[in-house]
Enzyme design. Structure first.
Site, PDB file in Angstrom:
ATOM      1  N   TYR A  82      -2.267  -1.352  10.401  1.00  0.00           N
ATOM      2  CA  TYR A  82      -2.018  -1.629   9.140  1.00  0.00           C
ATOM      3  C   TYR A  82      -1.011  -1.085   8.191  1.00  0.00           C
ATOM      4  O   TYR A  82      -0.432  -1.927   7.625  1.00  0.00           O
ATOM      5  CB  TYR A  82      -3.692  -1.057   8.511  1.00  0.00           C
ATOM      6  CG  TYR A  82      -3.520  -1.030   6.995  1.00  0.00           C
ATOM      7  CD1 TYR A  82      -3.764  -2.497   6.356  1.00  0.00           C
ATOM      8  CD2 TYR A  82      -3.397  -0.051   6.206  1.00  0.00           C
ATOM      9  CE1 TYR A  82      -3.882  -2.388   4.960  1.00  0.00           C
ATOM     10  CE2 TYR A  82      -3.409  -0.202   4.865  1.00  0.00           C
ATOM     11  CZ  TYR A  82      -3.688  -1.460   4.203  1.00  0.00           C
ATOM     12  OH  TYR A  82      -3.701  -1.371   2.989  1.00  0.00           O
ATOM     13  N   SER A 136       0.820  -1.179  -0.067  1.00  0.00           N
ATOM     14  CA  SER A 136      -0.114   0.209   0.172  1.00  0.00           C
ATOM     15  C   SER A 136       0.811   1.101  -0.103  1.00  0.00           C
ATOM     16  O   SER A 136       2.106   1.136   0.594  1.00  0.00           O
ATOM     17  CB  SER A 136      -0.978   0.001   1.402  1.00  0.00           C
ATOM     18  OG  SER A 136      -1.657   1.288   1.422  1.00  0.00           O
TER      19      SER A 136
END
Length: 270
Positions: free
Chosen positions: A163, A150
């Site tokens: 995360y 990401s």
């Protein structure tokens, strides 16, 4: 057109394993791999979605499919996937580590078990699966591994702290393995999307305003696959994300963290 031909040349008749294939980027990757002629091993937790996807891919593209419902938070799941593929005579030449999820909110208010499970799925399962399948690719001296990371991996992200940390792990793992595996003819790449149209935001609980400007999962998947076959060690599939990463090289990390905290701070309930 040229990229489509190159992707077909890589995928035609090969077996690809896609984790988290039932939705979002995983679903888009599975469809594009099938369109390029790859046979698909599809795994996710939801059997009904996997079976519906498999039937559609077989009908639309004439490829073979194998569905394996599995929860990658379970330590035995990666070994089960290996046994059902390589152990059954199906050599996996394309591995897509896509399964993962996030949590949005204050770290101390998040469920501890849920955050630990996030680490198990986003990190531990990725290591386990890659360690199982990469040696076989090296022996054959060919193969492709995509690890979905990401743009959150490029800076600390308050209120998505666990995360973002898991995605740093994923990106660093992919970039390091890209060097280790290349001399054996295996390409490894980290796909680093930003806001994308998927179920991620609903599961993570991100605010509605984060939805503006989301990139389509199809575009992310296409650019990720193109980068993988081109041998790129990482792919950021949108221009603003690439610009952000370049800009962050010239700013103190504490500034970046402060800006992220301001952007991601949860709205106070009235």
């Amino acid at each position: 057109m040229q990229n489509e031909k190159r992707l077909r040349g890589v995928c035609q008749g090969k077996w690809a394993l896609v984790t988290g294939a039932s939705a979002g980027i995983g679903l888009a990757l599975a469809k594009q791999l099938a369109e390029a002629g790859a046979n698909l091993v599809l795994t996710a937790r939801r059997r009904d979605r996997l079976e519906a996807l498999a039937l559609g891919l077989e009908k639309d593209h004439g490829v073979q499919t194998l569905t394996i419902p599995a929860d990658l938070a379970e330590p035995a799941a990666p070994e089960e996937l290996l046994a059902a593929t390589e152990g059954a005579g199906l050599p996996v030449e394309i591995l897509v580590n896509n399964a993962g999820f996030g949590y949005y909110g204050e770290f101390v208010k998040g469920d501890a078990a849920w955050q630990r499970t996030m680490v198990e799925v986003n990190c531990t399962a990725v290591v386990h699966l890659t360690r199982l399948f990469l040696p076989r690719m090296m022996e054959r001296r060919r193969g492709y591994i995509m690890i979905v990371s990401s743009t959150a991996s490029y800076q600390p992200v308050p209120y998505m702290s666990t995360y973002a940390a898991t995605k740093v792990f994923d990106r660093f793992l992919a970039e390091a393995l890209a060097y280790e595996a290349c001399e054996y003819g295996v390409k490894v790449s980290a796909l680093c999307p930003g806001p994308t149209e998927s179920e991620f935001h609903e599961i993570a609980g991100t605010r509605n305003q984060f939805g503006r400007g989301r990139q389509s999962a199809e575009e992310v998947a296409r650019m990720g696959l193109e980068g993988l076959i081109d041998g790129k060690h990482w792919v950021i599939p949108y221009r603003a994300g690439r610009a952000m990463v370049v800009m962050e090289r010239f700013l103190p990390r504490r500034w970046i963290s402060a800006l992220a905290a301001r952007a991601f701070r949860p709205e106070k309930s009235s």
